[in-house]
Design a protein around this motif. Structure first.
Motif, PDB file in Angstrom:
ATOM      1  N   ALA A   1      58.759  81.513  40.387  1.00  0.00           N
ATOM      2  CA  ALA A   1      59.253  80.387  41.181  1.00  0.00           C
ATOM      3  C   ALA A   1      59.137  80.674  42.681  1.00  0.00           C
ATOM      4  O   ALA A   1      58.897  79.761  43.477  1.00  0.00           O
ATOM      5  N   VAL A   2      59.293  81.943  43.058  1.00  0.00           N
ATOM      6  CA  VAL A   2      59.175  82.305  44.473  1.00  0.00           C
ATOM      7  C   VAL A   2      57.725  82.139  44.946  1.00  0.00           C
ATOM      8  O   VAL A   2      57.471  81.547  45.997  1.00  0.00           O
ATOM      9  N   ALA A   3      56.792  82.620  44.159  1.00  0.00           N
ATOM     10  CA  ALA A   3      55.370  82.506  44.533  1.00  0.00           C
ATOM     11  C   ALA A   3      54.959  81.047  44.677  1.00  0.00           C
ATOM     12  O   ALA A   3      54.255  80.670  45.624  1.00  0.00           O
ATOM     13  N   ASN A   4      55.411  80.210  43.741  1.00  0.00           N
ATOM     14  CA  ASN A   4      55.041  78.798  43.794  1.00  0.00           C
ATOM     15  C   ASN A   4      55.704  78.069  44.959  1.00  0.00           C
ATOM     16  O   ASN A   4      55.109  77.175  45.552  1.00  0.00           O
ATOM     17  N   THR A   5      56.930  78.460  45.277  1.00  0.00           N
ATOM     18  CA  THR A   5      57.594  77.880  46.457  1.00  0.00           C
ATOM     19  C   THR A   5      56.846  78.294  47.724  1.00  0.00           C
ATOM     20  O   THR A   5      56.611  77.475  48.617  1.00  0.00           O
ATOM     21  N   LEU A   6      56.443  79.556  47.775  1.00  0.00           N
ATOM     22  CA  LEU A   6      55.696  80.040  48.948  1.00  0.00           C
ATOM     23  C   LEU A   6      54.345  79.336  49.090  1.00  0.00           C
ATOM     24  O   LEU A   6      53.848  79.177  50.206  1.00  0.00           O
ATOM     25  N   ASP A   7      53.752  78.917  47.966  1.00  0.00           N
ATOM     26  CA  ASP A   7      52.489  78.174  48.063  1.00  0.00           C
ATOM     27  C   ASP A   7      52.687  76.837  48.795  1.00  0.00           C
ATOM     28  O   ASP A   7      51.744  76.300  49.373  1.00  0.00           O
TER      29      ASP A   7
END
Lengths: 144, 144
Positions: free
Chosen positions: B27-33
């Protein structure tokens, strides 16, 4: 609109007061100058998950490019968010860990995770990660 | 080290399961995208402060370049974090506002602000911003 302009002009004003900052005195802007990219918070996520070494960071599924990893570790060290300890001399190898300043990023990472999991279907929930961390901690206790 | 490897391998594994994601199911990686850059969260900060228009965003002290502002507004619209309403036809002008998904970024922004203010001396505190917002709200109430 006039009221809003008054308030936002005021905010613009107080943010501009201190000239020592790169962009403004806004705490969000200054935090973004350190953490505002697609990779830095993933390295910090990995440290929270217990990863410590260069090769462990590189094994993460996002496949951080090696030059970006090196640059981000350097930046996090100079911002005192992480520290490093040598664990091997030839070739030199370091184990990285969060400082108190780094540990205090937990609420930020958690907020990002909750929002992402709420709005991006299929992402991994905080509950699932907490189970992983609890299992890790239980196993560490059992070893002691 | 073995226990940590077991847990982080497990995490690596569950993050990789779903192939629909650009980098991982984290979820963190996708939010950062969506939000992982130096500018996007400053536009969202401005929206929380009551700014609505292109020219208001440009007046912020960080001086966002016009091409970056246009690109970020487009990205935030397509991610359904903001919506826009036309308020003028010739030339066309839009007022932007946070959707529910955007409003739900408040805890993330607040966590960033608290951390930044705690560790970057001279930045503006949440208390000071809350005073500004309270004054704005009081003035809006007085107008009604």
């Amino acid at each position: 609109m006039q009221v809003i302009n008054f308030v936002t002009d005021w905010y613009n004003q107080i943010m501009k007061t201190d000239k020592k900052f790169k962009r403004s005195a806004c705490a969000v802007a200054n935090t973004l100058d350190i953490l505002g990219d697609k990779w830095t918070l993933l390295v910090i996520r990995d440290l929270f998950l217990g990863k410590k070494t260069y090769s462990e960071f590189q094994k993460s599924p996002e496949k951080i490019p090696t030059n970006i990893l090196a640059e981000r570790l350097k930046r996090l060290l100079s911002a005192d968010i992480i520290s490093k300890q040598s664990y091997q001399q030839n070739p030199p190898r370091y184990a990285y860990q969060l400082t108190q300043k780094g540990e205090d990023l937990a609420p930020l990472l958690k907020a990002m995770l909750i929002w992402g999991n709420q709005y991006i279907p299929g992402t991994i929930s905080l509950q699932r990660i907490e189970k992983i961390i609890a299992r890790r901690q239980a196993q560490q206790r059992n070893r002691q």
